[in-house]
Design an enzyme around this catalytic site. Structure first.
Site, PDB file in Angstrom:
ATOM      1  N   GLU A 156       0.865  -1.186   0.000  1.00  0.00           N
ATOM      2  CA  GLU A 156       0.000   0.000   0.000  1.00  0.00           C
ATOM      3  C   GLU A 156       0.897   1.229   0.000  1.00  0.00           C
ATOM      4  OE1 GLU A 156      -3.076  -0.086   3.009  1.00  0.00           O
ATOM      5  OE2 GLU A 156      -3.497  -2.182   2.527  1.00  0.00           O
ATOM      6  N   CYS A 264      -2.210  -6.964   6.337  1.00  0.00           N
ATOM      7  CA  CYS A 264      -1.499  -8.132   5.789  1.00  0.00           C
ATOM      8  C   CYS A 264      -0.582  -8.815   6.788  1.00  0.00           C
ATOM      9  CB  CYS A 264      -0.702  -7.709   4.558  1.00  0.00           C
ATOM     10  SG  CYS A 264      -1.740  -6.930   3.314  1.00  0.00           S
ATOM     11  N   LYS A 267      -2.110 -10.455  10.168  1.00  0.00           N
ATOM     12  CA  LYS A 267      -3.042 -11.583   9.986  1.00  0.00           C
ATOM     13  C   LYS A 267      -2.379 -12.720   9.203  1.00  0.00           C
ATOM     14  CE  LYS A 267      -4.827 -10.834   5.549  1.00  0.00           C
ATOM     15  NZ  LYS A 267      -4.824 -11.739   4.447  1.00  0.00           N
ATOM     16  N   LYS A 326       0.734   2.978   8.224  1.00  0.00           N
ATOM     17  CA  LYS A 326       2.000   3.429   7.652  1.00  0.00           C
ATOM     18  C   LYS A 326       1.719   4.684   6.823  1.00  0.00           C
ATOM     19  CE  LYS A 326       2.292   0.878   3.329  1.00  0.00           C
ATOM     20  NZ  LYS A 326       3.085  -0.063   2.571  1.00  0.00           N
TER      21      LYS A 326
END
Ligand code: UGA
Length: 459
Positions: A156, A264, A267, A326
Site C-alpha cells: 500500500e 497483511c 493476519k 503506515k
C-alpha cells in the site's frame, strides 16, 4: 484478452486500473454497489497515491468499467482475477476464506465460455487445489474453466508502481496453456526483464506467506533488540544501519519503532501458524508466535513510556500524529498507532489525533478520540505528543516550529525519525522506541554511565 477483477479493494482496484493501463479491456466487480458507483465515476474510495489518475484515465477511455453482476463478468471475461479479502477470522488466527470461496463459486456458475480463474488473494496453502474442485462442481457443463494462482506483492502506498513494475512475478499453474495465458497478461513486465517464477500451486501460495512472514520477522528482530537497548543504552537506529550494511542482511525493513500493522503482515503470520497446525507442522511456524508477541509488546512499551514521561495518564492530554498503519495510506486495519491511542484512552487520557489521510477510517473504528485537521490543532493543548506514523510532514517537524504551536516539550518518537539530540538541545524530552529514555531527575550513576546518557536522546 478481456480481464475481470473480482473485489475492488486496495489490491483489486489497483490491479484493474493497471491492467487497463497495460492495454487490456477490464471489468472490475464488487458486491458493494456504492463502491461500484463511485469507481464508475472515477472516484477512488480510499487513499492510494497515483491510483486516482489511472482510474480516471481508463474510466474515461472506456477501457475500465465496474459492475456488481457476476452474470456480466462471467459472460464477458477470458481471465478472471480474484482479489477479495482474506481477513483474520473473529476469535481465531485462521483466515476467513468465505469471500474467496463465494467469489469463486459465483464466477464458476456464471462463466459461459472457456476461461481461466487466477487467484491473487493471500490464502492458506492448499487453497488452489480446493478451489479447482469447487469450480469443477459449480461450472456449467461444456465450459472449460481452469484455476491458477498468482500472488501479489504490492505495498500500500506504492501499489501502482509495484503492480506495473514488480520485482518478480510468481505463478502457480498445472498446465502449460495456463502459463501461456499469464505470460500474455504480463508480457510488458516480462519484456522489461522482470523474472517470472512458474511453479506448482502450493509453492506459489507459500511464496506469498513466506515473504510476509520474513518481513514481519525482520521487523520484530530489530524490535527485539530495541527491548535490549532500552534497558542497557545504545542506539537502535545505528545498530540497524551497521548490520544493514552487510549485504546478506540489508537495511530495508529494519526500522525499529511501534511495529508492524495493517491488513497483511499481522493476519498473515497468524493464518500461517493456523494452517501449519492443521498440517501437523505447527512446531515449524511456532517462532512466528514470538514475532507477533514482540510486535505487540512495542505497543505496550509505548504506553508505558507515555506513563513514565507524564507520571500518570489519567486526565492527561495526548496528541497523536499519524494513525494510519503506515504513511501514504489511509488504512487503519490493525494500526499500531490506533491501538496505542485506544490503550491511552482506556487509561484515562484524552487523545487528539491528526493523520493526513487516516482520520476518517480511524474515527469510524474508534470514535472516542478527537480527530483534528492539522498538527497545530492536535498539539495545542497537549501534555505529550506521540509521533506514530512517519508521514513526510511529520518528518519535517522541527523543535523550534513545534514549540510555537504547543506548550509541552515532551514527545515520543514512535518511528525513530527525529534526531533526538537536536530536540534535546532545544529543551525537549524525547522518548524513543529502542533508545534509553532518561528523565532529567533520573540522571545518576557512574561518570561513564552519565556520559552515555548525555549522548542518548533525552536530556
Ligand atoms: C505488505 C508487504 O510488504 C507487501 O509485499 C505485501 O504484498 C502486502 O503486505 C500484502 O500482503 O498485501 P503492506 O501491508 O502494504 O505490505 O505494508 P508494509 O510496507 O509491508 O508495512 C507493514 C507494516 O510494517 C507497517 O505498519 C510499517 O509501518 C511496518 N514497518 C515496516 C516497520 O515497522 N518497520 C520497517 O522497517 C518496515
Amino acid at each position: 484478452m478481456r480481464i475481470t477483477v473480482i473485489g475492488t479493494g486496495y489490491l483489486g482496484a489497483t490491479h484493474a486500473a493497471c491492467m487497463a493501463e497495460l492495454g487490456f479491456e477490464v471489468l472490475g466487480l464488487d458486491i458493494d454497489p456504492t463502491r461500484v458507483a463511485s469507481l464508475s465515476e472515477g472516484l477512488l474510495p480510499f487513499h492510494e497515491p497515483d491510483l486516482p489518475a489511472l482510474l480516471q484515465k481508463h474510466v474515461k477511455s472506456g477501457r475500465l468499467r465496474f459492475t456488481t453482476s457476476y452474470q456480466e463478468a462471467g459472460a464477458w471475461g477470458d481471465v478472471h482475477f480474484i482479489g477479495v479479502g482474506t481477513p483474520q477470522r473473529a476469535g481465531e488466527g485462521a483466515a476467513d476464506m468465505s469471500y474467496v470461496d463465494s467469489a469463486t463459486i459465483s464466477l464458476a456458475r456464471n462463466i459461459t465460455k472457456d476461461a481461466l480463474i487466477v487467484g491473487k488473494s493471500t490464502v492458506p496453502v492448499g487453497t488452489t487445489r480446493r478451489l479447482k474442485n469447487l469450480v469443477r462442481d459449480n461450472k456449467r457443463p461444456g465450459v472449460k474453466v481452469n484455476v491458477a494462482w498468482n500472488p501479489e506483492f504490492l505495498r500500500e502506498g506504492f501499489a501502482v508502481v509495484d503492480t506495473l513494475t514488480p520485482d518478480r512475478l510468481v505463478i502457480g499453474v498445472d498446465s502449460p496453456e495456463d502459463e501461456a495465458v499469464l505470460r500474455k497478461v504480463y508480457a510488458t513486465a516480462l519484456a522489461g526483464g522482470v523474472p517470472l517464477i512458474s511453479t506448482d500451486f502450493e509453492t506459489a501460495e507459500l511464496v506469498k506467506v513466506a515473504a510476509n512472514a520474513f518481513l514481519a520477522t525482520k521487523i520484530s528482530f530489530i524490535n527485539a533488540f530495541s527491548e535490549v537497548t532500552e534497558v542497557i543504552g545504545g542506539d537502535i537506529t545505528t545498530l540497524a544501519d551497521a548490520i544493514g550494511l552487510d549485504a546478506r542482511i540489508g537495511r530495508r525493513f529494519l526500522n525499529a519503532g511501534i511495529g508492524f500493522g495493517g491488513g497483511c503482515l499481522p493476519k498473515d503470520i497468524r493464518a500461517l501458524q493456523a494452517r501449519a497446525a492443521e498440517l501437523g507442522v505447527d512446531h515449524s511456524m511456532r517462532f512466528l508466535d514470538e514475532m507477533d508477541g514482540i510486535n505487540l509488546r512495542r505497543r505496550e512499551r509505548t504506553v508505558d513510556l507515555a506513563r513514565e514521561m507524564l507520571g500518570s495518564l489519567s486526565q492527561s492530554r495526548i496528541a497523536i500524529l499519524g494513525v494510519a498503519f503506515k504513511p501514504n495510506s489511509d488504512d487503519v486495519r490493525d494500526s499500531p498507532a490506533l491501538d496505542i491511542a485506544n490503550r491511552l484512552f482506556d487509561e484515562g487520557a484524552e487523545v487528539s489525533i491528526f493523520d493526513p489521510a487516516g482520520n476518517l477510517n480511524a474515527s469510524r473504528r474508534s470514535p472516542q478520540h478527537h480527530y483534528v485537521s492539522s498538527t497545530e490543532d492536535a498539539v495545542r493543548e497537549a501534555d505529550l505528543i506521540l509521533l506514530l506514523t512517519e508521514w513526510d510532514e511529520f518528518k519535517a517537524l522541527t523543535p523550534e516550529g513545534l514549540s510555537v504551536q504547543t506548550g509541552t516539550r515532551k514527545i515520543i518518537d514512535g518511528r525513530n525519525i527525529l534526531r533526538p539530540q537536536v530536540w534535546a538541545d532545544s529543551g525537549w524530552s524525547v522518548g524513543s522506541l529502542g533508545r534509553r529514555y532518561v528523565a532529567d531527575q533520573a540522571i545518576e550513576g557512574t561518570p561513564s554511565e552519565q556520559l552515555q546518557m548525555s549522548s542518548s536522546p533525552a536530556p
